[in-house]
Design an enzyme around this catalytic site. Structure first.
Site, PDB file in Angstrom:
ATOM      1  N   ARG A  32      -2.688 -10.495  12.485  1.00 18.77           N
ATOM      2  CA  ARG A  32      -2.659  -9.106  11.999  1.00 18.77           C
ATOM      3  C   ARG A  32      -3.640  -8.900  10.852  1.00 18.77           C
ATOM      4  O   ARG A  32      -4.316  -7.881  10.760  1.00 18.77           O
ATOM      5  CB  ARG A  32      -1.249  -8.745  11.505  1.00 18.77           C
ATOM      6  CG  ARG A  32      -0.306  -8.343  12.590  1.00 18.77           C
ATOM      7  CD  ARG A  32       0.608  -7.171  12.236  1.00 18.77           C
ATOM      8  NE  ARG A  32       1.294  -7.216  10.967  1.00 18.77           N
ATOM      9  CZ  ARG A  32       2.523  -7.706  10.771  1.00 18.77           C
ATOM     10  NH1 ARG A  32       3.201  -8.228  11.762  1.00 18.77           N
ATOM     11  NH2 ARG A  32       3.075  -7.663   9.583  1.00 18.77           N
TER      12      ARG A  32
ATOM     13  N   ARG B  61      12.934 -10.795  11.353  1.00 23.26           N
ATOM     14  CA  ARG B  61      11.904 -10.587  12.367  1.00 23.26           C
ATOM     15  C   ARG B  61      11.303 -11.935  12.760  1.00 23.26           C
ATOM     16  O   ARG B  61      10.252 -12.348  12.281  1.00 23.26           O
ATOM     17  CB  ARG B  61      10.822  -9.640  11.846  1.00 23.26           C
ATOM     18  CG  ARG B  61      11.340  -8.202  11.872  1.00 23.26           C
ATOM     19  CD  ARG B  61      10.705  -7.320  10.840  1.00 23.26           C
ATOM     20  NE  ARG B  61       9.254  -7.289  10.907  1.00 23.26           N
ATOM     21  CZ  ARG B  61       8.529  -6.398  10.255  1.00 23.26           C
ATOM     22  NH1 ARG B  61       9.114  -5.475   9.526  1.00 23.26           N
ATOM     23  NH2 ARG B  61       7.231  -6.418  10.327  1.00 23.26           N
TER      24      ARG B  61
ATOM     25  N   LYS C 250       0.818  -1.224   0.000  1.00 20.41           N
ATOM     26  CA  LYS C 250       0.000   0.000   0.000  1.00 20.41           C
ATOM     27  C   LYS C 250       0.851   1.274   0.000  1.00 20.41           C
ATOM     28  O   LYS C 250       0.592   2.191  -0.761  1.00 20.41           O
ATOM     29  CB  LYS C 250      -0.909  -0.050   1.234  1.00 20.41           C
ATOM     30  CG  LYS C 250      -1.791   1.148   1.442  1.00 20.41           C
ATOM     31  CD  LYS C 250      -2.833   0.837   2.499  1.00 20.41           C
ATOM     32  CE  LYS C 250      -2.212   0.402   3.812  1.00 20.41           C
ATOM     33  NZ  LYS C 250      -1.922   1.526   4.716  1.00 20.41           N
TER      34      LYS C 250
ATOM     35  N   ARG D   2      -9.828   5.293  10.061  1.00 16.14           N
ATOM     36  CA  ARG D   2      -9.737   3.894  10.460  1.00 16.14           C
ATOM     37  C   ARG D   2     -10.967   3.457  11.246  1.00 16.14           C
ATOM     38  O   ARG D   2     -11.115   2.272  11.528  1.00 16.14           O
ATOM     39  CB  ARG D   2      -8.536   3.723  11.376  1.00 16.14           C
ATOM     40  CG  ARG D   2      -7.269   3.223  10.703  1.00 16.14           C
ATOM     41  CD  ARG D   2      -6.234   3.048  11.790  1.00 16.14           C
ATOM     42  NE  ARG D   2      -5.149   2.189  11.447  1.00 16.14           N
ATOM     43  CZ  ARG D   2      -4.036   2.554  10.835  1.00 16.14           C
ATOM     44  NH1 ARG D   2      -3.911   3.793  10.419  1.00 16.14           N
ATOM     45  NH2 ARG D   2      -3.063   1.703  10.629  1.00 16.14           N
TER      46      ARG D   2
ATOM     47  N   ARG E 221       9.301 -11.607   3.976  1.00 17.98           N
ATOM     48  CA  ARG E 221       9.848 -10.332   4.430  1.00 17.98           C
ATOM     49  C   ARG E 221      10.422 -10.465   5.845  1.00 17.98           C
ATOM     50  O   ARG E 221      11.504  -9.950   6.137  1.00 17.98           O
ATOM     51  CB  ARG E 221       8.743  -9.271   4.424  1.00 17.98           C
ATOM     52  CG  ARG E 221       9.266  -7.877   4.685  1.00 17.98           C
ATOM     53  CD  ARG E 221       8.156  -6.920   5.092  1.00 17.98           C
ATOM     54  NE  ARG E 221       7.267  -6.572   3.998  1.00 17.98           N
ATOM     55  CZ  ARG E 221       6.184  -5.801   4.150  1.00 17.98           C
ATOM     56  NH1 ARG E 221       5.860  -5.321   5.335  1.00 17.98           N
ATOM     57  NH2 ARG E 221       5.423  -5.517   3.125  1.00 17.98           N
TER      58      ARG E 221
HETATM   59  P1  ADP Z   1       0.189  -0.157  10.664  1.00 13.32           P
HETATM   60  O1  ADP Z   1       1.443  -0.652  11.289  1.00 13.32           O
HETATM   61  O2  ADP Z   1      -1.069  -0.664  11.304  1.00 13.32           O
HETATM   62  O3  ADP Z   1       0.148  -0.148   9.175  1.00 13.32           O
HETATM   63  P2  ADP Z   1       0.464   2.773  10.561  1.00 13.32           P
HETATM   64  O4  ADP Z   1       1.856   2.874  10.127  1.00 13.32           O
HETATM   65  O5  ADP Z   1      -0.595   3.221   9.622  1.00 13.32           O
HETATM   66  O6  ADP Z   1       0.114   1.358  11.136  1.00 13.32           O
HETATM   67  O7  ADP Z   1       0.273   3.585  11.955  1.00 13.32           O
HETATM   68  C1  ADP Z   1       1.083   3.325  13.057  1.00 13.32           C
HETATM   69  C2  ADP Z   1       0.355   3.664  14.352  1.00 13.32           C
HETATM   70  O8  ADP Z   1      -0.076   5.017  14.329  1.00 13.32           O
HETATM   71  C3  ADP Z   1      -0.918   2.857  14.587  1.00 13.32           C
HETATM   72  O9  ADP Z   1      -0.670   1.629  15.196  1.00 13.32           O
HETATM   73  C4  ADP Z   1      -1.710   3.794  15.491  1.00 13.32           C
HETATM   74  O10 ADP Z   1      -1.246   3.738  16.829  1.00 13.32           O
HETATM   75  C5  ADP Z   1      -1.356   5.150  14.935  1.00 13.32           C
HETATM   76  N1  ADP Z   1      -2.348   5.568  13.911  1.00 13.32           N
HETATM   77  C6  ADP Z   1      -2.142   5.725  12.581  1.00 13.32           C
HETATM   78  N2  ADP Z   1      -3.271   6.121  11.956  1.00 13.32           N
HETATM   79  C7  ADP Z   1      -4.224   6.207  12.924  1.00 13.32           C
HETATM   80  C8  ADP Z   1      -5.593   6.547  12.932  1.00 13.32           C
HETATM   81  N3  ADP Z   1      -6.257   6.878  11.806  1.00 13.32           N
HETATM   82  N4  ADP Z   1      -6.256   6.531  14.109  1.00 13.32           N
HETATM   83  C9  ADP Z   1      -5.636   6.208  15.246  1.00 13.32           C
HETATM   84  N5  ADP Z   1      -4.346   5.861  15.323  1.00 13.32           N
HETATM   85  C10 ADP Z   1      -3.633   5.857  14.178  1.00 13.32           C
END
Ligand code: ADP
Length: 190
Positions: A145, A134, A14, A89, A128
């Site tokens: 997940r 990891r 993504k 989200r 990966r």
């Molecule tokens: P992932 O590892 O789930 O792909 P992201 O990189 O998008 O996560 O985001 C990392 C962290 O940032 C999430 O686990 C959350 O704690 C926070 N976060 C990101 N986007 C949001 C959102 N829209 N609402 C609440 N928390 C968010």
């Protein structure tokens, strides 16, 4: 097509596709996860607040996240368009985004939903994990997940599906192929 969301499971590529699409469309990519991580690194007040939730694997509270997105979408570089990754989200965040866009006199044009066969995603993520060393990313953890992703996104996706905004695109295959599928899907009428 200038105001877009991208939604996709872990391992669907993504982030990579978001960068390629925004390059091609000349709009700005906004990833809430990236913004949070940058703030944590810089130890800004927002970062300090967000870190405790992120470390626990929880969502940052809506009050914090919504304010951050509202602020970001008010900046001048997004006037020509944006692609949001990682937001909304939750259904509450969907309503907030509606409100933000309405107060800017804007509309959402489309939601790109990247899909992928779950077994393929598991295979990709396992590979990966192996490359990156990891060891805790076992098949069970990865499947968990993916099920969390499904649960979390279904209401958000359903809300946008009702509005006819969702463009479903197969996320598996060569990078370039996926990008052109997305761009083709965005050119078609919903
Ligand atoms: P992932 O590892 O789930 O792909 P992201 O990189 O998008 O996560 O985001 C990392 C962290 O940032 C999430 O686990 C959350 O704690 C926070 N976060 C990101 N986007 C949001 C959102 N829209 N609402 C609440 N928390 C968010």
């Amino acid at each position: 097509m200038t105001r877009l969301l991208i939604v996709g499971p872990p391992g669907s590529g993504k982030g990579t596709q978001a960068a390629r699409i925004t390059d091609s469309l000349g709009v700005v990519a906004i990833s809430t996860g990236d913004i949070f991580r940058a703030n944590v690194k810089e130890m800004t007040p927002l970062g300090v607040e967000a870190k405790q939730y992120m470390d626990a694997g929880d969502y940052v509270p809506d009050s914090v996240t919504n304010a951050m997105v509202r602020d970001r979408l008010a900046q001048s570089d997004v006037a020509e368009g944006f692609l949001l990754d990682g937001y909304p989200r939750t259904v509450a965040q969907v309503a907030e985004l509606d409100d933000i866009l309405a107060s800017n006199g804007q509309n959402l044009d489309a939601v790109v939903l990247l899909t992928a066969d779950e077994d393929e995603l598991v295979a990709r993520l396992l590979k990966r994990a192996q490359i990156e060393g990891r060891a805790d990313d076992t098949e069970d953890v990865i499947r968990h997940r993916l099920s969390v992703y499904r649960e979390q996104t279904q209401d958000v996706v359903a809300a946008y599906r009702e509005r006819g905004l969702v463009r479903e695109v197969d996320g598996l295959g060569e990078l370039e192929d996926v990008t052109s599928r997305i761009l083709t899907a965005l050119r078609q009428d919903a």
